[in-house]
Design a protein around this motif. Structure first.
Motif, mmCIF file in Angstrom:
data_model
loop_
_atom_site.group_PDB
_atom_site.id
_atom_site.type_symbol
_atom_site.label_atom_id
_atom_site.label_comp_id
_atom_site.label_asym_id
_atom_site.label_seq_id
_atom_site.Cartn_x
_atom_site.Cartn_y
_atom_site.Cartn_z
ATOM 1 N N ALA A 249 -38.565 -8.059 -53.761
ATOM 2 C CA ALA A 249 -39.242 -9.357 -53.830
ATOM 3 C C ALA A 249 -38.253 -10.474 -53.536
ATOM 4 O O ALA A 249 -37.033 -10.314 -53.675
ATOM 5 C CB ALA A 249 -39.871 -9.560 -55.205
ATOM 6 N N VAL A 250 -38.802 -11.599 -53.104
ATOM 7 C CA VAL A 250 -38.007 -12.803 -52.860
ATOM 8 C C VAL A 250 -38.657 -13.964 -53.605
ATOM 9 O O VAL A 250 -39.853 -14.214 -53.450
ATOM 10 C CB VAL A 250 -37.927 -13.144 -51.357
ATOM 11 N N LEU A 251 -37.861 -14.624 -54.398
ATOM 12 C CA LEU A 251 -38.298 -15.869 -55.022
ATOM 13 C C LEU A 251 -37.952 -17.013 -54.082
ATOM 14 O O LEU A 251 -36.805 -17.136 -53.645
ATOM 15 C CB LEU A 251 -37.591 -16.082 -56.361
ATOM 16 N N ILE A 252 -38.937 -17.843 -53.773
ATOM 17 C CA ILE A 252 -38.710 -18.957 -52.852
ATOM 18 C C ILE A 252 -38.982 -20.263 -53.579
ATOM 19 O O ILE A 252 -40.080 -20.477 -54.107
ATOM 20 C CB ILE A 252 -39.619 -18.849 -51.613
ATOM 21 N N ASP A 253 -37.976 -21.112 -53.598
ATOM 22 C CA ASP A 253 -38.141 -22.440 -54.184
ATOM 23 C C ASP A 253 -38.607 -23.379 -53.077
ATOM 24 O O ASP A 253 -37.800 -23.950 -52.337
ATOM 25 C CB ASP A 253 -36.824 -22.920 -54.790
ATOM 26 N N ALA A 254 -39.931 -23.519 -52.954
ATOM 27 C CA ALA A 254 -40.501 -24.380 -51.916
ATOM 28 C C ALA A 254 -40.827 -25.771 -52.437
ATOM 29 O O ALA A 254 -41.428 -26.570 -51.713
ATOM 30 C CB ALA A 254 -41.766 -23.732 -51.343
ATOM 31 N N ASP A 255 -40.448 -26.053 -53.654
ATOM 32 C CA ASP A 255 -40.668 -27.392 -54.201
ATOM 33 C C ASP A 255 -39.494 -28.276 -53.797
ATOM 34 O O ASP A 255 -38.512 -28.412 -54.533
ATOM 35 C CB ASP A 255 -40.802 -27.323 -55.722
ATOM 36 N N LEU A 256 -39.586 -28.853 -52.615
ATOM 37 C CA LEU A 256 -38.477 -29.644 -52.092
ATOM 38 C C LEU A 256 -38.332 -30.984 -52.799
ATOM 39 O O LEU A 256 -37.369 -31.710 -52.546
ATOM 40 C CB LEU A 256 -38.672 -29.865 -50.590
ATOM 41 N N GLU A 257 -39.269 -31.309 -53.662
ATOM 42 C CA GLU A 257 -39.147 -32.554 -54.424
ATOM 43 C C GLU A 257 -38.305 -32.356 -55.678
ATOM 44 O O GLU A 257 -37.398 -33.145 -55.963
ATOM 45 C CB GLU A 257 -40.526 -33.073 -54.814
ATOM 46 N N ASN A 258 -38.587 -31.302 -56.439
ATOM 47 C CA ASN A 258 -37.923 -31.110 -57.730
ATOM 48 C C ASN A 258 -36.864 -30.015 -57.724
ATOM 49 O O ASN A 258 -35.928 -30.065 -58.512
ATOM 50 C CB ASN A 258 -38.968 -30.772 -58.804
ATOM 51 N N ALA A 259 -37.039 -29.001 -56.854
ATOM 52 C CA ALA A 259 -36.113 -27.863 -56.794
ATOM 53 C C ALA A 259 -35.896 -27.262 -58.182
ATOM 54 O O ALA A 259 -34.764 -26.983 -58.591
ATOM 55 C CB ALA A 259 -34.787 -28.286 -56.167
ATOM 56 N N SER A 260 -36.983 -27.044 -58.911
ATOM 57 C CA SER A 260 -36.871 -26.597 -60.301
ATOM 58 C C SER A 260 -36.203 -25.233 -60.416
ATOM 59 O O SER A 260 -35.344 -25.018 -61.283
ATOM 60 C CB SER A 260 -38.260 -26.558 -60.943
ATOM 61 N N LEU A 261 -36.596 -24.281 -59.553
ATOM 62 C CA LEU A 261 -35.993 -22.950 -59.615
ATOM 63 C C LEU A 261 -34.504 -23.014 -59.283
ATOM 64 O O LEU A 261 -33.676 -22.370 -59.944
ATOM 65 C CB LEU A 261 -36.700 -22.002 -58.645
ATOM 66 N N SER A 262 -34.158 -23.758 -58.249
ATOM 67 C CA SER A 262 -32.749 -23.861 -57.848
ATOM 68 C C SER A 262 -31.909 -24.474 -58.959
ATOM 69 O O SER A 262 -30.784 -24.030 -59.227
ATOM 70 C CB SER A 262 -32.627 -24.701 -56.572
ATOM 71 N N ARG A 263 -32.445 -25.471 -59.612
ATOM 72 C CA ARG A 263 -31.702 -26.095 -60.712
ATOM 73 C C ARG A 263 -31.567 -25.134 -61.888
ATOM 74 O O ARG A 263 -30.521 -25.076 -62.539
ATOM 75 C CB ARG A 263 -32.398 -27.383 -61.147
ATOM 76 N N ALA A 264 -32.631 -24.392 -62.177
ATOM 77 C CA ALA A 264 -32.576 -23.451 -63.295
ATOM 78 C C ALA A 264 -31.546 -22.357 -63.055
ATOM 79 O O ALA A 264 -30.916 -21.864 -63.995
ATOM 80 C CB ALA A 264 -33.955 -22.839 -63.530
ATOM 81 N N LEU A 265 -31.350 -21.973 -61.778
ATOM 82 C CA LEU A 265 -30.378 -20.935 -61.422
ATOM 83 C C LEU A 265 -29.021 -21.517 -61.043
ATOM 84 O O LEU A 265 -28.128 -20.782 -60.610
ATOM 85 C CB LEU A 265 -30.916 -20.098 -60.258
ATOM 86 N N GLU A 266 -28.889 -22.836 -61.176
ATOM 87 C CA GLU A 266 -27.646 -23.538 -60.842
ATOM 88 C C GLU A 266 -27.259 -23.331 -59.379
ATOM 89 O O GLU A 266 -26.092 -23.149 -59.028
ATOM 90 C CB GLU A 266 -26.509 -23.091 -61.773
ATOM 91 N N LEU A 267 -28.283 -23.359 -58.506
ATOM 92 C CA LEU A 267 -28.058 -23.200 -57.065
ATOM 93 C C LEU A 267 -28.646 -24.375 -56.285
ATOM 94 O O LEU A 267 -28.969 -24.245 -55.101
ATOM 95 C CB LEU A 267 -28.690 -21.887 -56.571
ATOM 96 N N ALA A 268 -28.773 -25.522 -56.942
ATOM 97 C CA ALA A 268 -29.393 -26.676 -56.292
ATOM 98 C C ALA A 268 -28.534 -27.244 -55.173
ATOM 99 O O ALA A 268 -29.049 -27.917 -54.271
ATOM 100 C CB ALA A 268 -29.684 -27.763 -57.332
ATOM 101 N N GLU A 269 -27.238 -26.980 -55.181
ATOM 102 C CA GLU A 269 -26.343 -27.517 -54.152
ATOM 103 C C GLU A 269 -26.043 -26.497 -53.065
ATOM 104 O O GLU A 269 -25.086 -26.660 -52.305
ATOM 105 C CB GLU A 269 -25.035 -27.980 -54.810
ATOM 106 N N ARG A 270 -26.860 -25.473 -52.969
ATOM 107 C CA ARG A 270 -26.638 -24.435 -51.960
ATOM 108 C C ARG A 270 -27.698 -24.541 -50.874
ATOM 109 O O ARG A 270 -28.853 -24.853 -51.143
ATOM 110 C CB ARG A 270 -26.691 -23.056 -52.616
ATOM 111 N N ASP A 271 -27.290 -24.281 -49.603
ATOM 112 C CA ASP A 271 -28.241 -24.321 -48.495
ATOM 113 C C ASP A 271 -29.372 -23.331 -48.739
ATOM 114 O O ASP A 271 -29.182 -22.270 -49.356
ATOM 115 C CB ASP A 271 -27.541 -23.977 -47.176
#
Length: 454
Positions: A284-306
């Motif tokens: 499976a792939v989790l996709i953070d498609a919320d380009l406004e909040n990036a909630s998943l990326s922030r929760a995983l501490e990957l908000a600054e990654r391409d």
């Protein structure tokens, strides 16, 4: 096709007064506190004392009926005058005003007699006694002046019947406590009703079914809840099983999670969906498609990654930005669900250039998702609806939609806008998951086609 915005949708708030256990406990607590405060305030009041004296005015000889009427009317005139109270204050050396003495004293005369009861209530016992003691000489002087010292009334004598009685006034603690509690109860009900009217929110699964016009698959606590007896992995697996057994077309390769809000509970639930799929042996792939909040990326501490934004903008390839789930820092609530299956679970961050990525959501997203869906199941955390990120193309390409809302948090107004938007852009199977703080209740349902409003 564009998604309706909150400002252009005529969504009437649905007001219902909901008395949950929490609200009831709050009202009861507020009522008890108000009653207690009223009782304490009453007990803190200064103690008051009442001094009482009965005077009997006796004329020097027998009087005719007319003389009695004259004496009685003169007594009433003296006792009702401000001059009487002013002289009492002067004689007793009191610092009270005429108005305050009138308010704290009471004179009663037995009809058609010269019997007068005088009561004075103050916070100073000695002052009350002094005022009552001054009544006899003051009344004598003023009454004789009122009668013009006519012979038939001479001499007048005054009998202090029973002396001066002093009593301590009881404090109405119980009465004031009941009044305070009653006012507190009414105020609490009014405040709760006003709050619910001004901020109507989803409170029950029935509310969610009505506003979204979709079946509720599950009503469950947030993934990280520890105050209820439940198993988060089994709960999420139950949701996935409900999807697969509800008549939806298989295989489901693109599971899109949408909703009116983005919060920590929803982010953890989306991660739990992907982790549960991977735990059952399906990549499976989790996709953070919320380009406004990036909630998943922030929760995983990957908000600054391409990530997705760069793929949509054409500056990066999927293979370059797709990361192993274990390279992120998963929230503690999700760790038990992952269960060492990180290699089956990949993550596509929202990316850094999210503003640029928004322009590619309409045209490039379909191809990006197609490349990934060929090899793995996609769990896509979609942007909030309503919101600034274009989401129509993402929703239209989904195999199934899960609408996630939060009990007592999601506004009915936003939920109604989300419902209208989904009906406008998608006819895919849809259902609702309501995150709450109660025991898990998995529901079965069937939704072969998107419902339409009657």
């Amino acid at each position: 096709m564009t998604v309706p915005s909150e400002t252009t949708t005529n969504a009437e708030p649905r007001f219902r007064f909901r008395l949950s256990w929490g609200v009831a406990l709050l009202i009861v607590s507020f009522t008890v506190v108000c009653g207690g405060l009223a009782a304490l305030a009453t007990m803190a009041l200064p103690t008051e004392y009442t001094a009482t004296q009965t005077l009997i005015v006796i004329p020097g000889e027998a009087l005719t009926a007319n003389d009695v009427d004259t004496l009685v009317s003169s007594l009433d005139a003296v006792l009702g005058s401000d001059d009487f109270y002013s002289r009492l204050i002067e004689a007793a050396g009191s610092d009270l005003t005429v108005e305050s003495l009138r308010a704290s004293s009471k004179t009663e005369r037995v009809p058609n007699t010269g019997v007068v009861d005088l009561r004075v209530t103050t916070g100073d016992q000695d002052a009350a006694i002094a005022l009552v003691q001054a009544a006899e000489p003051t009344l004598g002087v003023m009454l004789e002046s009122e009668l013009d010292q006519e012979a038939q009334f001479d001499p007048l004598s005054y009998i202090n019947f029973g002396g001066i009685l002093v009593s301590q006034e009881p404090k109405p603690v119980e009465l004031n406590a009941m009044i305070g509690a009653g006012l507190g109860f009414v105020a609490a009900i009014a405040l709760v009703a006003l709050y619910q009217y001004l901020r109507p929110v989803l409170r029950t699964p029935e509310d969610a079914e009505e506003v979204f016009e979709l079946p509720v698959l599950a009503s469950l606590p947030p993934i990280g809840a520890h105050d209820v007896d439940w198993n988060a992995h089994d709960a999420v697996f139950g949701v996935l099983r409900a999807i697969s057994t509800s008549g939806w077309e298989e295989p489901i390769r693109r599971l899109v999670v949408v909703g009116p809000d983005h919060d920590e509970a929803r982010a953890e639930f989306v991660m739990a969906l992907g982790a549960t799929i991977a735990n059952n042996g399906v990549p499976a792939v989790l996709i953070d498609a919320d380009l406004e909040n990036a909630s998943l990326s922030r929760a995983l501490e990957l908000a600054e990654r391409d990530g997705l934004s760069e793929c949509l903008a054409g500056s990066a390839k999927i293979s370059e930005v797709l990361v192993d789930f274990k390279n992120g820092t998963a929230p503690a609530a999700v760790e038990p669900i992952i269960g060492g299956q990180e290699e089956r679970l990949k993550f596509l961050p929202a990316g850094v250039l999210r503003d640029e990525g928004m322009s590619g959501m309409k045209n490039e997203l379909t191809q990006v998702l197609a490349d990934l869906a060929a090899k793995r199941v996609l769990v896509i955390d979609a942007p909030s609806i309503p919101g600034p990120v274009p989401s129509a193309s993402m929703i239209s390409t989904a195999d199934a939609l899960l609408v996630v809302a939060t009990e007592s948090s999601t506004l009915l107004r936003k939920a109604d806008v989300t419902s209208r938007a989904l009906q406008a852009v998608s006819r895919k199977p849809s259902a609702v998951v309501l995150l709450e703080s109660k025991e898990l209740r998995i529901r079965s349902g069937r939704n072969d086609e998107a419902p339409s409003k009657s």
